[in-house]
Design a protein around this motif. Structure first.
Motif, PDB file in Angstrom:
ATOM      1  N   PRO A  82       0.782  -1.539   0.377  1.00 20.53           N
ATOM      2  CA  PRO A  82       0.369  -0.075  -0.209  1.00 20.53           C
ATOM      3  C   PRO A  82       0.566   0.848  -0.001  1.00 20.53           C
ATOM      4  N   THR A  83       1.947   0.983   0.683  1.00 21.00           N
ATOM      5  CA  THR A  83       3.021   1.975   0.984  1.00 21.00           C
ATOM      6  C   THR A  83       2.994   2.757  -0.503  1.00 21.00           C
ATOM      7  N   THR A  84       3.864   1.514  -1.324  1.00 18.51           N
ATOM      8  CA  THR A  84       4.403   2.031  -2.598  1.00 18.51           C
ATOM      9  C   THR A  84       3.221   2.420  -3.640  1.00 18.51           C
ATOM     10  N   MET A  85       2.825   1.573  -3.472  1.00 18.38           N
ATOM     11  CA  MET A  85       1.260   2.208  -4.531  1.00 18.38           C
ATOM     12  C   MET A  85       0.247   3.603  -4.276  1.00 18.38           C
ATOM     13  N   ALA A  86       0.371   3.734  -3.087  1.00 24.42           N
ATOM     14  CA  ALA A  86       0.232   5.313  -2.942  1.00 24.42           C
ATOM     15  C   ALA A  86       1.123   6.069  -3.458  1.00 24.42           C
ATOM     16  N   ASN A  87       2.509   6.134  -2.831  1.00 24.15           N
ATOM     17  CA  ASN A  87       3.252   6.812  -3.806  1.00 24.15           C
ATOM     18  C   ASN A  87       3.381   6.959  -4.948  1.00 24.15           C
ATOM     19  N   ILE A  88       3.189   5.770  -6.304  1.00 24.54           N
ATOM     20  CA  ILE A  88       3.225   5.915  -7.825  1.00 24.54           C
ATOM     21  C   ILE A  88       1.843   6.072  -7.484  1.00 24.54           C
TER      22      ILE A  88
END
Length: 203
Positions: A82-88
């Motif tokens: 979720p952290t990576t997808m939120a950053n993307i």
């Protein structure tokens, strides 16, 4: 007349030197500088063949002309995914209209749990243009191997509470379908937005 010819020759030489300096300056200005890891020429991540969350079979060729962002994860992941997808997603917002030239793909490493509907709900919660991709167990293993992505399922007392240890890097292709960048998990939205802008600018 001789002096005039000398002056003309000198002026021509000076003009050529000036032109050379201007071209060098332009080349320096146009040089692509990435903030993530440049893996141009990598001999892995050549392609994939997976179903998207609507059931359509997808390969890299489907997104020719767009930068492609690929992340391997699973919908029950409590942190890295979720952290990576939120950053993307945040990076895509920073791109403005250029976001239309980028396709984000989330590849599940937990196909036994992540149904097409779950994938649709998950990726849409970050951005409605994101696609969730999946394959059967063997296809998932083969695809992860092609991208040198590690994952290992950890069983729990209750099957629905299992976890999956996995790599957390993001892969980015340029609009010509060449694998160009590997973005480690600690890089945030600013790095992603910067590098995508550079890829779209340089082609």
């Amino acid at each position: 007349m001789a002096l005039r010819r000398v002056n003309i020759a000198a002026a021509s030489a000076a003009a050529l030197v000036l032109l050379g300096c201007l071209l060098a300056a332009c080349n320096n200005t146009a040089k692509t500088v990435f903030l993530s890891t440049d893996i141009t020429g990598a001999n892995f991540g050549a392609d994939f063949k997976l179903a998207d969350h609507s059931g359509a079979i997808r390969t890299l060729a489907d997104f020719k002309g767009k930068a492609v962002v690929i992340f391997f994860g699973y919908t029950n992941c409590p942190d890295a995914c979720p952290t990576t997808m939120a950053n993307i997603a945040a990076a895509m917002r920073r791109l403005g209209d250029d976001a239309k030239r980028v396709q984000v793909l989330f590849v599940t490493i937990d196909p036994e749990h992540d149904t097409p509907e779950l994938l649709r709900q998950y990726v849409s919660s970050f951005d409605p243009t994101f696609l969730g991709l999946s394959g059967d167990i063997e296809t998932t293993k083969k695809t992860a191997g092609e991208f040198k992505t590690f994952y290992q399922k950890q069983m729990a007392a209750m099957p629905e509470h299992h976890s999956v240890d996995h790599s957390t890097g993001t892969y980015i292709y340029d609009p010509n379908g060449r694998l160009r960048l590997y973005v480690t998990n600690e890089k945030g939205a600013d790095v992603l937005a910067h590098d995508l802008t550079e890829l779209l600018r340089s082609g």
